[in-house]
Write a protein that holds these residues in place. Structure first.
Motif, PDB file in Angstrom:
ATOM      1  N   ILE A 109     -58.895 -13.169  -5.748  1.00  0.00           N
ATOM      2  CA  ILE A 109     -60.083 -12.450  -6.215  1.00  0.00           C
ATOM      3  C   ILE A 109     -60.917 -12.015  -5.009  1.00  0.00           C
ATOM      4  O   ILE A 109     -61.168 -12.798  -4.097  1.00  0.00           O
ATOM      5  CB  ILE A 109     -60.934 -13.343  -7.143  1.00  0.00           C
ATOM      6  CG1 ILE A 109     -60.157 -13.710  -8.401  1.00  0.00           C
ATOM      7  CG2 ILE A 109     -62.232 -12.635  -7.516  1.00  0.00           C
ATOM      8  CD1 ILE A 109     -60.902 -14.666  -9.319  1.00  0.00           C
ATOM      9  N   ARG A 110     -61.338 -10.773  -5.022  1.00  0.00           N
ATOM     10  CA  ARG A 110     -62.228 -10.242  -3.991  1.00  0.00           C
ATOM     11  C   ARG A 110     -63.553  -9.836  -4.624  1.00  0.00           C
ATOM     12  O   ARG A 110     -63.594  -9.420  -5.779  1.00  0.00           O
ATOM     13  CB  ARG A 110     -61.599  -9.014  -3.314  1.00  0.00           C
ATOM     14  CG  ARG A 110     -60.484  -9.331  -2.299  1.00  0.00           C
ATOM     15  CD  ARG A 110     -61.095  -9.648  -0.933  1.00  0.00           C
ATOM     16  NE  ARG A 110     -60.080  -9.857   0.078  1.00  0.00           N
ATOM     17  CZ  ARG A 110     -59.592  -8.889   0.858  1.00  0.00           C
ATOM     18  NH1 ARG A 110     -60.024  -7.656   0.716  1.00  0.00           N
ATOM     19  NH2 ARG A 110     -58.692  -9.157   1.760  1.00  0.00           N
ATOM     20  N   SER A 111     -64.614  -9.934  -3.860  1.00  0.00           N
ATOM     21  CA  SER A 111     -65.936  -9.491  -4.311  1.00  0.00           C
ATOM     22  C   SER A 111     -66.196  -8.099  -3.753  1.00  0.00           C
ATOM     23  O   SER A 111     -66.234  -7.919  -2.536  1.00  0.00           O
ATOM     24  CB  SER A 111     -67.020 -10.450  -3.820  1.00  0.00           C
ATOM     25  OG  SER A 111     -66.776 -11.760  -4.276  1.00  0.00           O
ATOM     26  N   VAL A 112     -66.375  -7.125  -4.654  1.00  0.00           N
ATOM     27  CA  VAL A 112     -66.533  -5.735  -4.222  1.00  0.00           C
ATOM     28  C   VAL A 112     -67.896  -5.182  -4.654  1.00  0.00           C
ATOM     29  O   VAL A 112     -68.442  -5.561  -5.693  1.00  0.00           O
ATOM     30  CB  VAL A 112     -65.406  -4.832  -4.774  1.00  0.00           C
ATOM     31  CG1 VAL A 112     -64.048  -5.294  -4.266  1.00  0.00           C
ATOM     32  CG2 VAL A 112     -65.416  -4.800  -6.298  1.00  0.00           C
ATOM     33  N   PHE A 113     -68.425  -4.269  -3.853  1.00  0.00           N
ATOM     34  CA  PHE A 113     -69.651  -3.560  -4.224  1.00  0.00           C
ATOM     35  C   PHE A 113     -69.316  -2.519  -5.279  1.00  0.00           C
ATOM     36  O   PHE A 113     -68.482  -1.639  -5.050  1.00  0.00           O
ATOM     37  CB  PHE A 113     -70.266  -2.849  -3.010  1.00  0.00           C
ATOM     38  CG  PHE A 113     -70.826  -3.773  -1.971  1.00  0.00           C
ATOM     39  CD1 PHE A 113     -71.788  -4.717  -2.299  1.00  0.00           C
ATOM     40  CD2 PHE A 113     -70.411  -3.680  -0.647  1.00  0.00           C
ATOM     41  CE1 PHE A 113     -72.323  -5.565  -1.335  1.00  0.00           C
ATOM     42  CE2 PHE A 113     -70.933  -4.519   0.324  1.00  0.00           C
ATOM     43  CZ  PHE A 113     -71.899  -5.467  -0.011  1.00  0.00           C
ATOM     44  N   ASP A 130     -57.441  -3.881  -1.626  1.00  0.00           N
ATOM     45  CA  ASP A 130     -57.864  -4.712  -0.499  1.00  0.00           C
ATOM     46  C   ASP A 130     -59.363  -4.681  -0.267  1.00  0.00           C
ATOM     47  O   ASP A 130     -59.862  -5.325   0.666  1.00  0.00           O
ATOM     48  CB  ASP A 130     -57.160  -4.248   0.782  1.00  0.00           C
ATOM     49  CG  ASP A 130     -55.650  -4.430   0.699  1.00  0.00           C
ATOM     50  OD1 ASP A 130     -55.221  -5.451   0.143  1.00  0.00           O
ATOM     51  OD2 ASP A 130     -54.927  -3.549   1.201  1.00  0.00           O
ATOM     52  N   ALA A 131     -60.099  -3.935  -1.079  1.00  0.00           N
ATOM     53  CA  ALA A 131     -61.537  -3.825  -0.880  1.00  0.00           C
ATOM     54  C   ALA A 131     -62.234  -5.147  -1.179  1.00  0.00           C
ATOM     55  O   ALA A 131     -61.761  -5.932  -2.010  1.00  0.00           O
ATOM     56  CB  ALA A 131     -62.115  -2.718  -1.763  1.00  0.00           C
ATOM     57  N   ILE A 148     -67.642  -9.608   6.998  1.00  0.00           N
ATOM     58  CA  ILE A 148     -66.797  -8.425   7.132  1.00  0.00           C
ATOM     59  C   ILE A 148     -66.491  -7.940   5.733  1.00  0.00           C
ATOM     60  O   ILE A 148     -66.050  -8.712   4.862  1.00  0.00           O
ATOM     61  CB  ILE A 148     -65.489  -8.740   7.868  1.00  0.00           C
ATOM     62  CG1 ILE A 148     -65.769  -9.340   9.238  1.00  0.00           C
ATOM     63  CG2 ILE A 148     -64.637  -7.469   8.030  1.00  0.00           C
ATOM     64  CD1 ILE A 148     -64.558  -9.989   9.879  1.00  0.00           C
ATOM     65  N   TYR A 149     -66.720  -6.656   5.506  1.00  0.00           N
ATOM     66  CA  TYR A 149     -66.443  -6.056   4.194  1.00  0.00           C
ATOM     67  C   TYR A 149     -65.518  -4.859   4.382  1.00  0.00           C
ATOM     68  O   TYR A 149     -65.698  -4.066   5.301  1.00  0.00           O
ATOM     69  CB  TYR A 149     -67.739  -5.594   3.531  1.00  0.00           C
ATOM     70  CG  TYR A 149     -67.535  -5.037   2.147  1.00  0.00           C
ATOM     71  CD1 TYR A 149     -67.558  -5.876   1.034  1.00  0.00           C
ATOM     72  CD2 TYR A 149     -67.280  -3.686   1.951  1.00  0.00           C
ATOM     73  CE1 TYR A 149     -67.354  -5.376  -0.241  1.00  0.00           C
ATOM     74  CE2 TYR A 149     -67.067  -3.180   0.680  1.00  0.00           C
ATOM     75  CZ  TYR A 149     -67.106  -4.021  -0.416  1.00  0.00           C
ATOM     76  OH  TYR A 149     -66.882  -3.529  -1.683  1.00  0.00           O
ATOM     77  N   GLN A 150     -64.533  -4.758   3.507  1.00  0.00           N
ATOM     78  CA  GLN A 150     -63.634  -3.606   3.551  1.00  0.00           C
ATOM     79  C   GLN A 150     -63.879  -2.719   2.341  1.00  0.00           C
ATOM     80  O   GLN A 150     -63.879  -3.188   1.204  1.00  0.00           O
ATOM     81  CB  GLN A 150     -62.164  -4.040   3.565  1.00  0.00           C
ATOM     82  CG  GLN A 150     -61.185  -2.858   3.617  1.00  0.00           C
ATOM     83  CD  GLN A 150     -59.771  -3.273   3.936  1.00  0.00           C
ATOM     84  OE1 GLN A 150     -59.555  -4.139   4.759  1.00  0.00           O
ATOM     85  NE2 GLN A 150     -58.803  -2.653   3.289  1.00  0.00           N
ATOM     86  N   PHE A 151     -64.101  -1.446   2.604  1.00  0.00           N
ATOM     87  CA  PHE A 151     -64.329  -0.482   1.511  1.00  0.00           C
ATOM     88  C   PHE A 151     -63.008  -0.032   0.889  1.00  0.00           C
ATOM     89  O   PHE A 151     -61.946  -0.245   1.427  1.00  0.00           O
ATOM     90  CB  PHE A 151     -65.097   0.721   2.039  1.00  0.00           C
ATOM     91  CG  PHE A 151     -66.579   0.434   2.182  1.00  0.00           C
ATOM     92  CD1 PHE A 151     -67.441   0.633   1.116  1.00  0.00           C
ATOM     93  CD2 PHE A 151     -67.086  -0.067   3.366  1.00  0.00           C
ATOM     94  CE1 PHE A 151     -68.796   0.364   1.230  1.00  0.00           C
ATOM     95  CE2 PHE A 151     -68.449  -0.345   3.497  1.00  0.00           C
ATOM     96  CZ  PHE A 151     -69.301  -0.128   2.428  1.00  0.00           C
TER      97      PHE A 151
END
Length: 358
Positions: free
Chosen positions: A4-8, A198-199, A355-358
């Motif tokens: 699970i990833r946390s995305v904006f 991958d965001a 670090i955040y990936q869009f």
């Protein structure tokens, strides 16, 4: 749960309408720490201030606006721009340091919490939407993001609204030259669980340097000896020591994060850093690249808002993020796949980065 990833999924901000230019301080009576008058002309003091901080203007909330109102307006902006159902929010985390401070009162009001006030203003009925506040100095909003990320990755939450809001104009000593640094504002982001692509937040790092540095920012009496103000305390900082601390420690925390995550500095497309002091932020960036023996800093890697918005503490990073994601900063943009570094430093003394990936 580790996939699970946390995305904006939404951002929003509220930039107060009242513009306070540097000329506003020309008639202020500035004092030294010992109460004596600053002997240099205010025009000289202001010019030196602009040279060091790059601040030309800042925003102040209107008299009827509190920090919770600014946070509410920012949250409303995020919800309206995304069409997300407010009743689906699991958490509302509000970063601030002074609560609601009424105009001319100088007193913090944090009962009930700003999160509860904002939830009420948003008219969210769902009792499972939990609201609470976080006081962590200027890095508070970034730390709230880190907490929200834990909720989401654990499976405890699907959507979290993270708000940073502050009215620093209500807690500054008008006789202190440092008062020109501070501003008001509110901004927000909604993080959502994602299992595709991958965001999202890749990694984070936080430190607290308390033994030698906790009191670099603190509340204390006015520099002016006016007895009528003796019961009030104001935001004070040891500027020189704070500058040295930030320059020495922030690049090391960021390097530790990048190395832990296995992300090369050259992969970072943008650095979204707390808008504390223009020259200080530039120096931090230069020191960071020097740690990697990289001499050429990519042009435009660090978008800035401090020259026209000032330092609004917890609101600077999310405001900058919102403007960046909505393409409202000239010559700046993020695209899918970009890795962005978000970092802050402030009272405590606390430092954090992610670090955040869009």
């Amino acid at each position: 749960m580790h996939n699970i990833r946390s995305v904006f999924v939404a951002t929003g901000s509220y930039i107060p309408e009242l513009k306070v230019h540097n000329a506003h301080f020309l008639n202020h009576q500035f004092c030294e720490k010992d109460g004596s008058l600053v002997l240099k002309e205010n025009s000289h003091v202001i010019e030196k201030f602009k040279e060091i901080t790059e601040i030309e203007c800042r925003r102040y909330a209107s008299d009827d606006q509190s920090a919770s109102v600014l946070g509410y307006l920012a949250a409303k902006n995020a919800l309206n721009s995304s069409n997300i159902d407010k009743e689906t929010l699991d958490y509302i985390i509000v970063a601030h340091n002074f609560g609601d401070v009424a105009k001319d009162s100088n007193r913090s009001d944090i009962v009930p919490s700003l999160a509860s006030r904002i939830k009420r203003l948003l008219q969210i009925k769902n009792p499972d939407c939990v609201g609470y506040d976080l006081a962590f100095g200027c890095p508070g909003w970034v730390e709230a993001l880190i907490q929200a990320n834990y909720y989401i990755r654990s499976g405890d939450a699907r959507r979290c609204l993270v708000i940073g809001t502050e009215t620093l104009s209500r807690v500054i000593d008008p006789h202190d030259r440092d008062s020109m640094l501070y501003a008001d504002g509110g901004a927000a982001a909604i993080l959502e669980a994602s299992t595709s692509g991958d965001a999202g937040i890749i990694a984070h790092k936080t430190q607290t340097h308390a033994i030698d540095h906790a009191l670099l920012l603190k509340m204390d009496k006015s520099y002016h000896s006016d007895k009528s103000q003796s019961q009030n305390i104001y935001l004070k900082m040891n500027g020189r020591k704070l500058y040295e601390f930030a320059l020495n420690q922030v690049p090391l925390v960021i390097k530790s994060l990048l190395d832990k995550a296995g992300v090369p500095l050259t992969d970072i497309k943008k650095v979204i850093i707390h808008q504390a002091n223009g020259k200080m932020d530039d120096a931090i960036l230069q020191r960071l690249f020097k740690l990697y023996n990289v001499e050429q800093i990519p042009k435009g890697i660090m978008p800035m808002t401090i020259s026209w918005l000032g330092n609004s503490s917890v609101a600077t990073v999310p405001t900058l993020l919102d403007l960046l994601m909505k393409n409202e900063i000239e010559g700046q943009a993020v695209t899918k796949g970009d890795k962005v570094l978000i970092a802050s430093v402030g009272a405590g003394m606390n430092i954090n980065a992610l670090i955040y990936q869009f």
